[in-house]
Design a protein around this motif. Sequence first.
Motif, short mmCIF file in Angstrom:
data_model
loop_
_atom_site.label_atom_id
_atom_site.label_comp_id
_atom_site.label_asym_id
_atom_site.label_seq_id
_atom_site.Cartn_x
_atom_site.Cartn_y
_atom_site.Cartn_z
N VAL A 197 1.86 -34.07 -54.43
CA VAL A 197 1.83 -32.69 -53.95
C VAL A 197 1.57 -32.76 -52.44
O VAL A 197 0.53 -33.26 -52.00
N ILE A 198 2.52 -32.28 -51.67
CA ILE A 198 2.41 -32.30 -50.21
C ILE A 198 1.63 -31.09 -49.71
O ILE A 198 0.84 -31.17 -48.79
N LYS A 199 1.86 -29.95 -50.34
CA LYS A 199 1.20 -28.71 -49.93
C LYS A 199 1.09 -27.81 -51.15
O LYS A 199 2.00 -27.76 -51.97
N GLY A 200 0.01 -27.08 -51.24
CA GLY A 200 -0.18 -26.18 -52.38
C GLY A 200 -0.17 -24.72 -52.01
O GLY A 200 -0.31 -23.86 -52.88
N THR A 201 0.01 -24.40 -50.72
CA THR A 201 -0.10 -23.00 -50.28
C THR A 201 1.14 -22.52 -49.52
O THR A 201 1.02 -21.63 -48.69
N ALA A 202 2.29 -23.07 -49.82
CA ALA A 202 3.52 -22.63 -49.16
C ALA A 202 3.85 -21.20 -49.58
O ALA A 202 3.57 -20.79 -50.71
N LYS A 203 4.44 -20.44 -48.69
CA LYS A 203 4.84 -19.05 -48.97
C LYS A 203 6.36 -19.03 -49.10
O LYS A 203 7.07 -19.12 -48.11
N LYS A 204 6.83 -18.89 -50.34
CA LYS A 204 8.26 -18.96 -50.62
C LYS A 204 8.86 -17.61 -50.97
O LYS A 204 9.98 -17.52 -51.43
N VAL A 205 8.07 -16.57 -50.78
CA VAL A 205 8.54 -15.20 -50.96
C VAL A 205 8.30 -14.47 -49.66
O VAL A 205 7.21 -14.54 -49.09
N ARG A 206 9.34 -13.80 -49.17
CA ARG A 206 9.28 -13.16 -47.85
C ARG A 206 9.82 -11.74 -47.94
O ARG A 206 10.71 -11.45 -48.71
N ARG A 207 9.30 -10.90 -47.06
CA ARG A 207 9.83 -9.54 -46.90
C ARG A 207 10.68 -9.53 -45.63
O ARG A 207 10.22 -9.96 -44.58
N LEU A 208 11.91 -9.10 -45.76
CA LEU A 208 12.83 -8.96 -44.63
C LEU A 208 12.98 -7.47 -44.35
O LEU A 208 13.06 -6.68 -45.28
N SER A 209 13.04 -7.10 -43.09
CA SER A 209 13.20 -5.68 -42.74
C SER A 209 14.22 -5.50 -41.62
O SER A 209 13.91 -4.97 -40.57
N PRO A 210 15.47 -5.92 -41.86
CA PRO A 210 16.48 -5.73 -40.82
C PRO A 210 16.83 -4.24 -40.68
O PRO A 210 17.23 -3.60 -41.65
N GLY A 211 16.64 -3.71 -39.50
CA GLY A 211 16.97 -2.31 -39.25
C GLY A 211 16.18 -1.33 -40.10
O GLY A 211 16.67 -0.26 -40.43
N GLY A 212 14.96 -1.69 -40.49
CA GLY A 212 14.12 -0.80 -41.27
C GLY A 212 14.46 -0.77 -42.75
O GLY A 212 13.89 0.00 -43.52
#
Length: 185
Positions: free
Chosen positions: A37-52
Amino acid sequence: MQNNEFPGWHGTTIIGVKKEGQVVIAGDGQVSLGQTVIKGTAKKVRRLSPGGFDVVAGFAGSTADAFTLLERLEAKLEATPGQLARASVELAKDWRTDKYLQKLEAMLIVSDGTEMYVITGAGDVLEPEHDVAAIGSGGNYALAAARGMMHTDKSAEDIARAAMEIAADICVYTNGNLTVERIGS
């Protein structure tokens, strides 16, 4: 999609659950290289807000590849505001036909709160049956668990969290450190 040129990177688990006007996308935080296990706290879910215009995206696969795809998706959404299906198809077409993008090893689950799609490098833009989608090494475990809970009175978030907990108990490449994003009413 595994390329033998890369070391033994193993994936993650991402789940999308759509229920009662709300979509939840959840992902674990584990990054593994072979048996480590290299990392246990990666954030693989993101919120995108192009143009609102809000879109939530979760990815499984190579992180750099996924970020490249997320940037491309954001550009497609800026060019076609409010049209997630069209932007997703345009991304999938580029991914399938561009010689550089063809080498990318990742998958995406995306949602605008109304529609939810799985986008793959094979040119697929799939709208999941039963309002549940899951990708990554623990995806099938999470998918089965979530589908078994869809007819209960649990919320989309409760189903996603419980399904991820089950996947983390079964899949050695999935942990219980979750990132959860909600979108919709």
